[in-house]
Design a protein around this motif. Sequence first.
Motif, short mmCIF file in Angstrom:
data_model
loop_
_atom_site.label_atom_id
_atom_site.label_comp_id
_atom_site.label_asym_id
_atom_site.label_seq_id
_atom_site.Cartn_x
_atom_site.Cartn_y
_atom_site.Cartn_z
N VAL A 70 1.27 -1.12 -0.05
CA VAL A 70 0.52 0.02 0.23
C VAL A 70 0.48 1.16 -0.03
CG1 VAL A 70 -2.11 1.60 1.28
CG2 VAL A 70 -1.65 -1.37 1.17
N ARG A 71 1.74 0.91 0.50
CA ARG A 71 2.39 2.05 0.99
C ARG A 71 3.53 2.51 -0.83
NH1 ARG A 71 6.69 1.27 4.97
NH2 ARG A 71 7.67 3.51 4.76
N GLU A 72 3.84 1.38 -0.81
CA GLU A 72 4.30 1.85 -2.86
C GLU A 72 3.31 2.00 -3.47
OE1 GLU A 72 6.02 -2.32 -2.96
OE2 GLU A 72 7.78 -1.75 -1.65
N TYR A 77 1.21 6.48 -6.97
CA TYR A 77 0.05 7.29 -7.12
C TYR A 77 0.47 8.95 -6.70
CZ TYR A 77 -4.72 10.08 -6.06
OH TYR A 77 -5.90 10.75 -6.25
N VAL A 78 1.02 9.32 -5.62
CA VAL A 78 1.38 10.49 -5.89
C VAL A 78 2.62 10.94 -6.42
CG1 VAL A 78 2.69 12.44 -3.39
CG2 VAL A 78 1.25 10.83 -3.03
N SER A 79 3.63 10.52 -7.36
CA SER A 79 4.79 10.66 -8.07
C SER A 79 3.78 10.40 -9.36
CB SER A 79 5.21 9.26 -7.81
OG SER A 79 6.36 9.25 -6.32
N ALA A 87 8.07 4.99 -1.26
CA ALA A 87 7.60 4.79 0.15
C ALA A 87 8.29 4.97 1.55
CB ALA A 87 7.46 3.27 -0.71
N GLU A 88 9.10 5.04 1.52
CA GLU A 88 9.92 5.32 2.75
C GLU A 88 9.77 7.30 3.03
OE1 GLU A 88 12.95 7.84 0.15
OE2 GLU A 88 11.27 5.58 0.08
N LEU A 253 5.79 12.63 4.49
CA LEU A 253 7.19 13.04 5.26
C LEU A 253 7.85 13.33 4.44
CD1 LEU A 253 6.31 10.00 7.22
CD2 LEU A 253 5.72 12.18 8.27
N PRO A 254 9.12 14.12 4.70
CA PRO A 254 10.23 14.01 5.14
C PRO A 254 11.14 13.85 4.05
CG PRO A 254 9.55 16.33 6.80
CD PRO A 254 8.65 14.84 6.89
#
Length: 394
Positions: A70-72, A77-79, A87-88, A253-254
Amino acid sequence: MPEYIRSSLAALPASRIREVANAGLGRPDVLAFWFGESDEVTPAEVREAAAASLARGETFYAHNLGLPEVREALARYVSALHAPVGAERIAVTSAGVSALMVAAQLLLAAGDEVVAVVPVWPNIAAQPEILGARVKRVSLHPQQGAWKLDLQELLDAITPATRALLVNAPNNPTGWTLSRAEQQAILDHCRRTGTWIMADEVYERLWWGEGSEAGRAAPSFLDIAEPGDRLVVTQSFSKSFLMTGWRLGWLVLPGDPGGEVLAATGKLLEFNSSCAPVFVQRGALQALAMADDFVPGLVARLKAGRDTLLEGLQALPGIEVAPPPGGLYAFFRVEGQDDSLAFAKRLVAEHGLGLAPGSAFGAEGEGWLRWCFASKDLERLRLGVQRLAGALDL
């Protein structure tokens, strides 16, 4: 307030939206437009993915930060919408409001100064106060029904003593959206003052500005920020994927080579909710897989609702309203109705029309009303306008 309950909670107002809704819940004759959600159910494919997860017995704890897949998927999606994000830098939360609270807990301590752009959804400004921070409110200004930012006023309010800036754009309730130039000026200023930007961008896809026809998102701080900037973006599956009841959100996150920010976020998630349910995340994974096909259609339907409602409201004398460039709401003012809570309660009790009082979003919204236009049934919106006209003896 009993002495064993923290004193800061005594000054925390209860939801005025809920106060109005509670007066009308259970009445089948009420046309309810008070909450920020569509009358459409979650897509069948998403529901089926969650049901299949339950059928497989996926009812156990998951990783604090969310399922890796899901994080990946969220990073992709965001990218695709903004600058590349790995994902980190993603943490999955149990609801968008939880993402906001975790971000506040990550950055704020008692006594910190926070600047908030208002009017705004009350939870956003209340969370820092719950933690003991001091919130300085900088108001948007209405001009012919459209709400505008005095950029210099905001920049003057942000000083080296300001720990964080809270900004929700596209905005609930006004629909106001930051321009790219405004974002760049704010980011440059916050770099100089060392101020964190906490950006609530949950309505970024529900936007009708330049490029929206191609499925693009509203301007985001992620488009212009460097990975190391003091920026935390909160997001949710609720609005763009019709998943309000699923309670799933995420944080961007940053960039942090040492992983300290991510590790600290994982700790906070453990102490808040431990993890988001696996079957809910499986549904979200399906939502992300179909985003390119689903979201543009939803945005088109919302625009039809927005335009239908605005056409009706603008035809009524004594109403001040302008087309919102983003979000789910028409924020409007009725001449002579200065007590929005009393007026909203009267609309429910006497005319079967459920709207949110502007005072729910702070003193800056007093005298205004919020109408959620996320209705696939356009006739329902037209009937609501008729009921409002009846309340005004028009």
